[in-house]
Design a protein around this motif. Structure first.
Motif, short mmCIF file in Angstrom:
data_model
loop_
_atom_site.label_atom_id
_atom_site.label_comp_id
_atom_site.label_asym_id
_atom_site.label_seq_id
_atom_site.Cartn_x
_atom_site.Cartn_y
_atom_site.Cartn_z
N ALA A 81 0.87 5.01 -2.60
CA ALA A 81 0.47 6.32 -2.08
C ALA A 81 0.61 7.41 -3.14
O ALA A 81 -0.27 8.27 -3.29
CB ALA A 81 1.29 6.66 -0.85
N LYS A 85 -7.74 10.90 0.69
CA LYS A 85 -7.86 10.14 1.92
C LYS A 85 -7.14 8.79 1.78
O LYS A 85 -6.50 8.31 2.74
CB LYS A 85 -9.33 9.93 2.28
N GLN A 86 -7.22 8.18 0.59
CA GLN A 86 -6.49 6.94 0.34
C GLN A 86 -4.98 7.19 0.38
O GLN A 86 -4.22 6.35 0.86
CB GLN A 86 -6.89 6.37 -1.02
N TYR A 87 -4.59 8.34 -0.12
CA TYR A 87 -3.17 8.72 -0.08
C TYR A 87 -2.68 8.78 1.37
O TYR A 87 -1.64 8.22 1.73
CB TYR A 87 -2.97 10.06 -0.78
N LEU A 88 -3.44 9.45 2.23
CA LEU A 88 -3.04 9.56 3.63
C LEU A 88 -3.05 8.20 4.32
O LEU A 88 -2.21 7.94 5.20
CB LEU A 88 -3.98 10.52 4.37
N ALA A 89 -3.97 7.34 3.92
CA ALA A 89 -4.08 6.02 4.55
C ALA A 89 -2.94 5.09 4.15
O ALA A 89 -2.57 4.19 4.91
CB ALA A 89 -5.41 5.37 4.18
N THR A 90 -2.36 5.31 2.98
CA THR A 90 -1.32 4.40 2.48
C THR A 90 0.08 4.97 2.58
O THR A 90 1.06 4.22 2.55
CB THR A 90 -1.59 4.03 1.01
N LYS A 116 -3.33 15.66 16.07
CA LYS A 116 -2.27 14.76 15.62
C LYS A 116 -0.90 15.43 15.64
O LYS A 116 0.13 14.79 15.88
CB LYS A 116 -2.56 14.26 14.20
N HIS A 153 -1.36 16.15 5.79
CA HIS A 153 -2.71 16.18 6.35
C HIS A 153 -3.39 17.52 6.07
O HIS A 153 -4.61 17.56 5.84
CB HIS A 153 -2.65 15.92 7.86
N ASP A 211 0.82 -1.22 0.00
CA ASP A 211 0.00 0.00 0.00
C ASP A 211 0.85 1.26 0.00
O ASP A 211 0.55 2.23 -0.69
CB ASP A 211 -0.92 0.01 1.22
N LYS A 212 1.94 1.25 0.78
CA LYS A 212 2.76 2.47 0.89
C LYS A 212 3.37 2.86 -0.46
O LYS A 212 3.66 4.03 -0.69
CB LYS A 212 3.86 2.28 1.92
N HIS A 260 -2.30 7.41 -5.54
CA HIS A 260 -3.49 8.02 -4.96
C HIS A 260 -3.38 9.54 -4.96
O HIS A 260 -4.35 10.25 -5.26
CB HIS A 260 -3.69 7.52 -3.53
#
Length: 488
Positions: free
Chosen positions: A304, A328-333, A385, A342, A300-301, A307
């Protein structure tokens, strides 16, 4: 009976080897030994005895026997044959030492391998093979020493392409700067396909994109539609922002390079997509990004960046919901995305909210309000965060809430501006960004206290704070003068 028995066994052995060993010490013996090794006899040492006996003084054939065993990954018997070759040559066979060096290298004994290659060089200074192999083994210990050994070869053979070998050594040692410098000395007419690939890749890794692009293109002249060189040409052209040229190589990679010579990676689709996006072919770029996300067995990384690029393409097309979903997928991966990453989601969401404003409308629609609330939530998460980004997050929250409460009657922005002011003024020194944020906060609070709270004294206090930041501001000076009269 016994004599007959031995005669029978002898006849069997003779039948097995007569044809293979018809000529003592000749090429026929080498061919026979190779055939014997391929047949994998139960007792190979016993089967080899006739060959060793007939060739005990033929060092060249004994080395060839050893080389056949080596290629079959039988290093034990390869070593036996190599040592017999040394005995036959009174320990002066350069090829035998090369073979022993190869055996040691296969066993990951670099010291023994280098020592044998040194012996091989000593007995044949004009043979480039031991120099090259010595350098390849020794580069793990001392790349400079390995290169120096190749300089010795150039002394012996001035016309030998030593620079290409030296560059290869530097490349394998991850010394890309030296590899680039050395490959640059090699005429392209004398470079091999692997030379071009290493040269271009070293330049790409070292971010010397123009030189890498030139190397890849030169390699493609000699190796048309080579997958790796085509890929590197596209990567380098992208980084040079030569998107129209990158598209040409991307098209070649996917449509002209023989399919059986390339395994497409997610980076291929990403770069082709980036080239199309850079050329404003956004719909086509999105198609490529989506294909990149479908590549199997990619962590996944590593997805990124796709995404993120997919989000950017949707953003340019003002497809904000799709852009936000991809971001959001970019931040998740992504691997440990920082505060700036962010913050990008908050900015994107605010852009979406602004896009929902009907032309000429004064009142905010429900969709607008919901989008701004989503942005406010994102800025709140950012502050939690990343405490170091709290001032920035508070400033953004205040700005969002000021938009949702344009006449300040609900004072939605007030608590965020006040908290931000508190954090900034806790520090003794302020930079230009701090002052800009403070000025905006003070103006909001001045207006709120004057127009909404009807507290002229507090309004005057904030007006004076603005003058501290912007002394001589005529508008604020007039406000101070007017408020001062009412307060007295």
């Amino acid at each position: 009976m016994k004599p007959m028995k031995y005669l029978f066994v002898s006849a069997l052995l003779l039948g097995f080897s007569t044809g293979a060993v018809a000529q003592d010490g000749t090429a026929a013996d080498i061919a026979a030994v190779k055939s014997l090794i391929q047949s994998k006899p139960a007792d190979v040492a016993k089967a080899m005895k006739p060959f060793y006996r007939k060739n005990k003084k033929n060092a060249a054939n004994l080395v060839a026997f050893g080389r056949a065993f080596y290629e079959a990954k039988d290093t034990t018997n390869a070593k036996v044959a190599a040592n017999m070759a040394l005995t036959a040559s009174k320990r002066q066979s350069s090829p035998a030492y090369v073979l022993l060096g190869d055996i040691a290298a296969m066993g990951d004994d670099g010291g023994a391998a280098a020592a044998n290659y040194e012996q091989a060089i000593y007995y044949d200074k004009k043979n480039p093979e031991p120099y090259r192999k010595y350098a390849l083994v020794y580069r793990k210990i001392d790349p400079e020493g390995a290169a120096a050994k190749l300089d010795q070869l150039q002394t012996e053979l001035p016309d030998y392409p030593v620079d290409a070998l030296k560059a290869h050594i530097y490349y394998l040692s991850l010394r890309y700067g030296q590899a680039i410098e050395t490959y640059a000395k090699v005429p392209t007419s004398k470079m091999t396909r692997s030379d071009f690939i290493e040269y271009a890749n070293a330049c790409f890794v070292a971010q010397q994109y123009q030189q890498g692009y030139d190397a890849a293109k030169a390699g493609l002249v000699q190796n048309a539609n080579n997958a790796t060189l085509t890929r590197l040409a596209m990567f380098c052209a992208n980084n040079l922002k030569k998107y129209d040229e990158a598209i040409v190589y991307g098209d070649a990679l996917f449509n002209k390079v023989p399919k059986d010579s390339v395994n497409f990676s997610h980076l291929d689709f990403l770069n082709y997509g980036d080239a199309l996006a850079g050329n404003n072919q956004l719909e086509q770029a999105i198609d490529q990004y989506k294909k990149g996300l479908e590549v199997k067995d990619v962590e996944d990384k590593n997805l990124a960046d796709i995404h993120k690029s997919l989000s950017d393409a949707h953003k340019q097309l003002k497809n904000f919901p799709e852009a936000i979903a991809s971001y959001k997928q970019y931040l998740a991966t992504a691997k440990e995305p920082d505060a700036v990453a962010h913050a990008g989601l908050g900015t994107l969401t605010m852009n979406w909210a602004r896009s929902l404003k009907p032309e000429g409308a004064e009142e905010m629609t429900e969709a607008e309000v919901n989008a701004y609330k989503e942005a406010d939530h994102i800025w709140g998460d950012l502050a939690e965060k990343f405490p170091d980004a709290a001032e920035y997050a508070l400033f953004q929250r205040a700005s969002v809430n000021a938009v949702m409460d344009p006449d300040s009657k609900q004072a939605l922005a007030k608590p965020y501006f006040e908290k931000m002011v508190e954090l900034i003024n806790a520090r003794e020194e302020h930079d230009a960004t701090d002052n800009t944020r403070l000025e905006k906060a003070y103006r909001y609070l001045m207006f709120y206290y004057y127009s909404i709270a009807k507290d002229n004294k507090s309004a005057l206090d904030y007006a004076n704070k603005i003058l501290e930041i912007k002394p001589g501001d005529e508008g604020i000076m007039k406000v101070v003068e007017s408020l001062s009269k009412t307060v007295k």
